[in-house]
Design a protein around this motif. Sequence first.
Motif, short mmCIF file in Angstrom:
data_model
loop_
_atom_site.label_atom_id
_atom_site.label_comp_id
_atom_site.label_asym_id
_atom_site.label_seq_id
_atom_site.Cartn_x
_atom_site.Cartn_y
_atom_site.Cartn_z
N TYR A 30 0.90 22.77 -37.74
CA TYR A 30 -0.53 21.15 -37.47
C TYR A 30 0.66 20.55 -37.85
CZ TYR A 30 -4.16 23.75 -37.73
OH TYR A 30 -5.73 24.76 -37.30
N ARG A 31 1.91 20.08 -38.90
CA ARG A 31 2.69 19.50 -39.11
C ARG A 31 3.94 19.10 -37.76
NH1 ARG A 31 3.73 17.56 -44.76
NH2 ARG A 31 5.67 17.36 -43.79
N GLN A 32 4.35 20.48 -37.36
CA GLN A 32 5.05 20.15 -36.42
C GLN A 32 5.03 18.89 -35.19
OE1 GLN A 32 7.09 23.81 -34.52
NE2 GLN A 32 6.05 24.60 -36.45
N ALA A 33 3.55 19.03 -34.71
CA ALA A 33 2.61 18.74 -34.06
C ALA A 33 2.81 17.68 -34.48
CB ALA A 33 1.29 18.65 -33.43
N ILE A 34 2.06 17.18 -35.80
CA ILE A 34 1.86 15.93 -35.91
C ILE A 34 3.57 14.89 -35.91
CG2 ILE A 34 1.80 14.11 -38.22
CD1 ILE A 34 -0.52 15.95 -38.86
#
Length: 75
Positions: A30-34
Amino acid sequence: ILSNSQMDALKASGNEAVRKGDYLSAIDFYRQAISSADEDKVDDIVALHSNCSFARLKLGEFSKVSIICKSLRYL
């Protein structure tokens, strides 16, 4: 900036990690996507933060969830 399909793939990987109970991996996806999302995709960014918050709740990281939720006010 990620394409829609790349962001969807990271979100799907995070969701699968949650289903498996691998919350740390989910948070990473999720953090990579954000971090690579187009700033104009506010709805997607909010959804990713929500998913990340859920994974952090499952890990008992309540203070981090509070910080995430407060930061969403500025999107």
